[in-house]
Write an enzyme that holds these catalytic residues in place. Structure first.
Site, short mmCIF file in Angstrom:
data_model
loop_
_atom_site.label_atom_id
_atom_site.label_comp_id
_atom_site.label_asym_id
_atom_site.label_seq_id
_atom_site.Cartn_x
_atom_site.Cartn_y
_atom_site.Cartn_z
N ARG A 195 8.80 -3.35 -0.08
CA ARG A 195 9.39 -4.78 -0.52
C ARG A 195 10.85 -4.57 -0.54
NH1 ARG A 195 5.74 -2.74 -4.43
NH2 ARG A 195 3.75 -4.01 -4.64
N LYS A 219 6.96 -1.57 -8.26
CA LYS A 219 6.55 -2.35 -9.38
C LYS A 219 5.90 -1.45 -10.33
CE LYS A 219 6.14 -7.12 -7.27
NZ LYS A 219 4.95 -8.13 -7.03
N HIS A 291 9.38 -10.60 2.87
CA HIS A 291 8.05 -10.51 2.53
C HIS A 291 6.94 -10.76 3.78
CE1 HIS A 291 4.55 -10.30 0.01
NE2 HIS A 291 4.27 -11.54 0.69
N ARG A 294 6.88 -7.62 5.67
CA ARG A 294 5.73 -6.75 4.88
C ARG A 294 4.28 -7.20 5.41
NH1 ARG A 294 4.99 -3.61 0.24
NH2 ARG A 294 3.52 -4.49 -1.36
N HIS A 317 0.06 -1.23 -3.74
CA HIS A 317 -0.88 -2.11 -4.39
C HIS A 317 -1.74 -1.47 -5.65
CE1 HIS A 317 -0.68 -5.66 -1.49
NE2 HIS A 317 0.45 -5.36 -2.25
N TYR A 326 -2.93 -10.25 0.30
CA TYR A 326 -1.88 -9.87 1.20
C TYR A 326 -2.43 -9.88 2.67
CZ TYR A 326 2.31 -8.90 -1.72
OH TYR A 326 2.85 -9.14 -2.93
#
Length: 345
Positions: A195, A219, A291, A294, A317, A326
């Site tokens: 990211r 994250k 993004h 990615r 993830h 995604y």
């Protein structure tokens, strides 16, 4: 014993919006491990809900009910809010209402029956393998076209001819350093699929050159190791050489791996400007985002034969379901799989 976030409010009190939102912010950080950006976004959304309730004649938190929540979403829908925005705010309302009911800020969970719009799943714009290769070859060469060096790079050594020559030499050196920086940025974004926030958060010590691994802080504070390839390794070596990072970095950069034109840590806006320059030069389609790189990386891995679990780990993830959103199967890959596996192909 439960955490502070689950303790009821003191008996006899009538807590209001400010107290509930403060408690909710602590809950997001301590219990749900949400990022500062998420906490700020949720706080802004709750401020909007509070304003809507007040305009509807219900200024006190105790007045909040399902009708107010539905009218809040309906007002945003009429104003043209995107489905994803409506879905996010409906989700926030449900989480906040459940929290407030547990804490005693609300008498009951007023959002338990709130139904929000479902965000439409959109496949981000991606590049073909050939277009990605062209971006990595041509993109870094566009550095420095749109702005003259500033900050330390623009310091005028003097007004004399020798001083002006020194300044021009310095500006050329800075543009060369920016090209090295942009090469590292693009190679890492596409080659590692990280990211943009993870890219900008990398420190010098997060690069394991021997094993070609990045230590990435993702994250929710999750840390993972992400591999990078030989081209990215070469770009990193060039960037960290004397003609790269040392040419731009100021003390404000600290241990940041990537720095901006002013010498501090690189931020996401500067990364997006790199892709905007590439789009303006016709190297990539207009609107391509970090993004999108990615997502391109993940798609190309799947097309190359990687399994979904490996791509999940690669992207960082927590849920495989997120990876499925995604990624998508291209018609070409579906056709190849059909012809290989189906007995009636």
């Amino acid at each position: 014993m439960g955490s502070d976030a689950d303790e009821p409010a003191d008996a006899g009190r009538a807590p209001g919006w400010a107290e509930a939102i403060t408690g909710f912010r602590r809950y997001l950080v301590a219990e749900l491990n949400r990022s500062p950006e998420t906490v700020r976004a949720y706080s802004a959304d709750l401020a909007g809900l509070r304003g809507h309730a007040s305009r509807a004649g219900c200024p006190d938190l105790a007045d909040l009910d399902l009708t107010i929540l539905r009218s809040w979403l309906a007002t945003m829908r009429v104003a043209g809010a995107a489905p994803a925005t409506l879905a996010r705010r409906a989700s926030l309302a449900r989480v906040f209402s459940a929290f407030a009911a547990r804490r005693g800020y609300l008498a009951s969970d007023v959002a338990a029956r709130l139904v929000g719009g479902r965000a439409r799943r959109q496949v981000p714009q991606i590049l073909s393998v050939e277009a990605a290769r062209e971006l990595l070859q041509v993109g870094p060469g566009l550095a420095g076209r749109t702005a003259a060096p500033v900050g330390r790079a623009a310091a005028d050594p003097g007004g004399a001819p020798a001083g002006r020559t020194a300044r021009r030499d310095r500006e050329v050196a800075v543009r060369d350093a920016l090209r090295l920086r942009d090469a590292a940025v693009l190679e890492l974004l596409y080659g590692s699929g990280i990211r943009v926030s993870e890219l900008c958060g990398l420190d010098l010590g997060d690069v394991d050159d021997d094993r070609r691994l990045l230590r990435v802080h993702g994250k929710g504070g999750r840390e993972r190791s992400v591999p990078f390839g030989v081209p990215a390794a070469a770009a990193l070596r060039g960037w960290r050489a004397s003609s790269g990072r040392p040419m731009l970095a100021t003390p404000s950069a600290g241990a940041a791996l990537l720095v901006g034109q002013r010498g501090g840590r690189l931020d996401a806006r500067a990364v997006r400007r790199i892709l905007e320059r590439c789009a303006a030069a016709g190297v990539v389609p207009a609107g391509l985002t970090p993004h999108g790189l990615r997502h391109s990386a993940a798609t190309h891995m799947l097309e190359g034969g990687a399994d979904l679990r490996s791509v999940q780990e690669f992207l960082g993830h927590a849920s495989l379901a997120t990876t499925q959103i995604y990624t998508h199967v291209t018609p070409e890959r579906l056709r190849a799989a059909f012809e290989q596996a189906h007995p009636r192909a």
